[in-house]
Design a protein around this motif. Structure first.
Motif, PDB file in Angstrom:
ATOM      1  N   ARG A   1       0.111 -41.970 -11.210  1.00 12.07           N
ATOM      2  CA  ARG A   1      -0.485 -42.860 -10.212  1.00 12.07           C
ATOM      3  C   ARG A   1      -1.963 -43.115 -10.485  1.00 12.07           C
ATOM      4  O   ARG A   1      -2.504 -44.129 -10.041  1.00 12.07           O
ATOM      5  CB  ARG A   1      -0.291 -42.264  -8.819  1.00 12.07           C
ATOM      6  CG  ARG A   1       1.163 -42.291  -8.365  1.00 12.07           C
ATOM      7  CD  ARG A   1       1.385 -41.514  -7.096  1.00 12.07           C
ATOM      8  NE  ARG A   1       2.761 -41.666  -6.623  1.00 12.07           N
ATOM      9  CZ  ARG A   1       3.317 -40.903  -5.683  1.00 12.07           C
ATOM     10  NH1 ARG A   1       2.603 -39.942  -5.114  1.00 12.07           N
ATOM     11  NH2 ARG A   1       4.554 -41.101  -5.308  1.00 12.07           N
ATOM     12  N   LEU A   2      -2.621 -42.210 -11.191  1.00 14.89           N
ATOM     13  CA  LEU A   2      -4.026 -42.451 -11.553  1.00 14.89           C
ATOM     14  C   LEU A   2      -4.145 -43.717 -12.400  1.00 14.89           C
ATOM     15  O   LEU A   2      -5.088 -44.494 -12.237  1.00 14.89           O
ATOM     16  CB  LEU A   2      -4.585 -41.263 -12.337  1.00 14.89           C
ATOM     17  CG  LEU A   2      -4.753 -39.938 -11.599  1.00 14.89           C
ATOM     18  CD1 LEU A   2      -5.186 -38.856 -12.573  1.00 14.89           C
ATOM     19  CD2 LEU A   2      -5.773 -40.075 -10.470  1.00 14.89           C
TER      20      LEU A   2
ATOM     21  N   GLY B   1      -5.669 -47.362 -11.189  1.00 14.09           N
ATOM     22  CA  GLY B   1      -6.937 -47.624 -11.859  1.00 14.09           C
ATOM     23  C   GLY B   1      -7.986 -46.545 -11.658  1.00 14.09           C
ATOM     24  O   GLY B   1      -9.180 -46.852 -11.603  1.00 14.09           O
ATOM     25  N   MET B   2      -7.544 -45.262 -11.580  1.00 16.46           N
ATOM     26  CA  MET B   2      -8.491 -44.173 -11.317  1.00 16.46           C
ATOM     27  C   MET B   2      -8.628 -43.191 -12.472  1.00 16.46           C
ATOM     28  O   MET B   2      -9.336 -42.197 -12.353  1.00 16.46           O
ATOM     29  CB  MET B   2      -8.087 -43.422 -10.044  1.00 16.46           C
ATOM     30  CG  MET B   2      -8.141 -44.272  -8.795  1.00 16.46           C
ATOM     31  SD  MET B   2      -8.013 -43.311  -7.262  1.00 16.46           S
ATOM     32  CE  MET B   2      -6.353 -42.671  -7.384  1.00 16.46           C
TER      33      MET B   2
ATOM     34  N   ARG C   1      -6.140 -27.839  -6.991  1.00 13.95           N
ATOM     35  CA  ARG C   1      -4.929 -28.623  -7.252  1.00 13.95           C
ATOM     36  C   ARG C   1      -4.787 -29.729  -6.215  1.00 13.95           C
ATOM     37  O   ARG C   1      -4.860 -29.476  -5.012  1.00 13.95           O
ATOM     38  CB  ARG C   1      -3.698 -27.721  -7.226  1.00 13.95           C
ATOM     39  CG  ARG C   1      -2.401 -28.455  -7.529  1.00 13.95           C
ATOM     40  CD  ARG C   1      -1.185 -27.544  -7.429  1.00 13.95           C
ATOM     41  NE  ARG C   1       0.013 -28.331  -7.551  1.00 13.95           N
ATOM     42  CZ  ARG C   1       0.571 -29.015  -6.551  1.00 13.95           C
ATOM     43  NH1 ARG C   1       0.027 -28.975  -5.347  1.00 13.95           N
ATOM     44  NH2 ARG C   1       1.656 -29.732  -6.755  1.00 13.95           N
ATOM     45  N   VAL C   2      -4.598 -30.974  -6.699  1.00  8.60           N
ATOM     46  CA  VAL C   2      -4.370 -32.108  -5.806  1.00  8.60           C
ATOM     47  C   VAL C   2      -3.146 -32.874  -6.292  1.00  8.60           C
ATOM     48  O   VAL C   2      -2.815 -32.857  -7.478  1.00  8.60           O
ATOM     49  CB  VAL C   2      -5.592 -33.055  -5.742  1.00  8.60           C
ATOM     50  CG1 VAL C   2      -6.807 -32.327  -5.205  1.00  8.60           C
ATOM     51  CG2 VAL C   2      -5.892 -33.664  -7.105  1.00  8.60           C
ATOM     52  N   GLU C   3      -2.476 -33.509  -5.365  1.00  5.33           N
ATOM     53  CA  GLU C   3      -1.305 -34.328  -5.685  1.00  5.33           C
ATOM     54  C   GLU C   3      -1.600 -35.756  -5.241  1.00  5.33           C
ATOM     55  O   GLU C   3      -1.770 -36.018  -4.051  1.00  5.33           O
ATOM     56  CB  GLU C   3      -0.062 -33.781  -4.987  1.00  5.33           C
ATOM     57  CG  GLU C   3       1.216 -34.482  -5.377  1.00  5.33           C
ATOM     58  CD  GLU C   3       2.449 -33.771  -4.846  1.00  5.33           C
ATOM     59  OE1 GLU C   3       3.411 -34.464  -4.465  1.00  5.33           O
ATOM     60  OE2 GLU C   3       2.443 -32.519  -4.809  1.00  5.33           O
ATOM     61  N   VAL C   4      -1.682 -36.667  -6.192  1.00  9.77           N
ATOM     62  CA  VAL C   4      -2.119 -38.037  -5.917  1.00  9.77           C
ATOM     63  C   VAL C   4      -1.054 -38.791  -5.123  1.00  9.77           C
ATOM     64  O   VAL C   4       0.119 -38.813  -5.486  1.00  9.77           O
ATOM     65  CB  VAL C   4      -2.410 -38.786  -7.232  1.00  9.77           C
ATOM     66  CG1 VAL C   4      -2.887 -40.213  -6.944  1.00  9.77           C
ATOM     67  CG2 VAL C   4      -3.442 -38.034  -8.059  1.00  9.77           C
TER      68      VAL C   4
END
Length: 247
Positions: A117-118, A122-123, A63-66
């Motif tokens: 936010r991705l 632009g991710m 789990r990651v939080e951008v």
């Protein structure tokens, strides 16, 4: 996490927790011929992050939080760190390593919070690439408009197996949260219903009110608290104060 989460003594299976777990299970157990991206979306304060942490603990998900400042390198480093791997080499090297690791554990989801936010940064195509080449299940968590933002991106949209909208908390959720936060104190249904209404069904605000209720009961030496006993004390609504007319 929810404001007041430090007061939550253990896992609380709210309706959104159950919905998130259902989505995660569907992605993990899907037919290998279907895509494996899921989207869990809804307004701020609905308990989406809490539900994802519950699922993370149950499924051993990464789990990651951008962050708003992240780059592709930051994202890949975060995913590798979650997998217990050091980030080395170029962005391409890190992407290849992430794909290898995710491919080696196809039943372990990747949960990406603040996924809006991705797209802003632009991710999102990088995430699609990780999914396509590893076949790992990926769950994107974001605000209410996240599906609308993804829809024009055909290559990403086509990889979404299911879209699940978080729901406002109800009286049953409030009972579950109260049992964990206000241990040893009985909160009546009329008080819980007032808390849910004033909180606009937002789990984060409900937690703030439950913490306040627990403190009030303990300060008064009470083992039970109802709406009458609560009295005229204001409930936390999250609304900003009205202008005071000060010049």
């Amino acid at each position: 996490m929810l404001n007041g989460d430090a007061a939550v003594k253990g896992p609380v299976a709210t309706a959104n927790v159950a919905a998130f777990m259902t989505l995660a299970t569907k992605l993990i157990e899907r037919d290998p011929n279907v895509p494996g991206i899921g989207v869990f979306y809804g307004p701020s304060g609905y308990g989406k992050t809490y539900a994802s942490i519950f699922a993370q603990n149950k499924t051993r998900a990464l789990r990651v939080e951008v962050g708003d400042y992240w780059t592709r390198k930051t994202l890949l480093k975060a995913i590798l760190a979650e997998a217990g791997q050091a980030a080395r080499g170029t962005i391409a090297d890190m992407a290849d390593e992430a794909i290898r690791i995710l491919g080696d554990m196809p039943s372990r989801p990747v949960i990406i919070d603040e996924a809006d936010r991705l797209l802003k940064l632009g991710m999102i195509e990088l995430v699609r690439d990780l999914h396509d080449k590893s076949t790992a299940p990926i769950i994107l968590i974001g605000e209410e408009l996240l599906p609308t933002k993804i829809e024009p991106l055909e290559r990403v949209h086509n990889r979404v197996l299911d879209w699940v909208g978080a729901q406002p908390s109800d009286l049953d959720d409030a009972r579950q949260l109260a049992g964990s936060i206000c241990r040893g104190i009985k909160l009546s249904d009329d008080l819980l219903a007032a808390i849910v209404k004033e909180s606009d069904g937002r789990a984060r605000r409900i937690v703030v009110n439950l913490v306040k209720a627990g403190e009030m009961a303990r300060n008064r030496g009470l083992k039970a608290l109802d709406l009458k006993t609560w009295g005229q004390e204001a409930l936390h609504s999250g609304r900003a104060p009205k202008p005071r007319g000060v010049r």
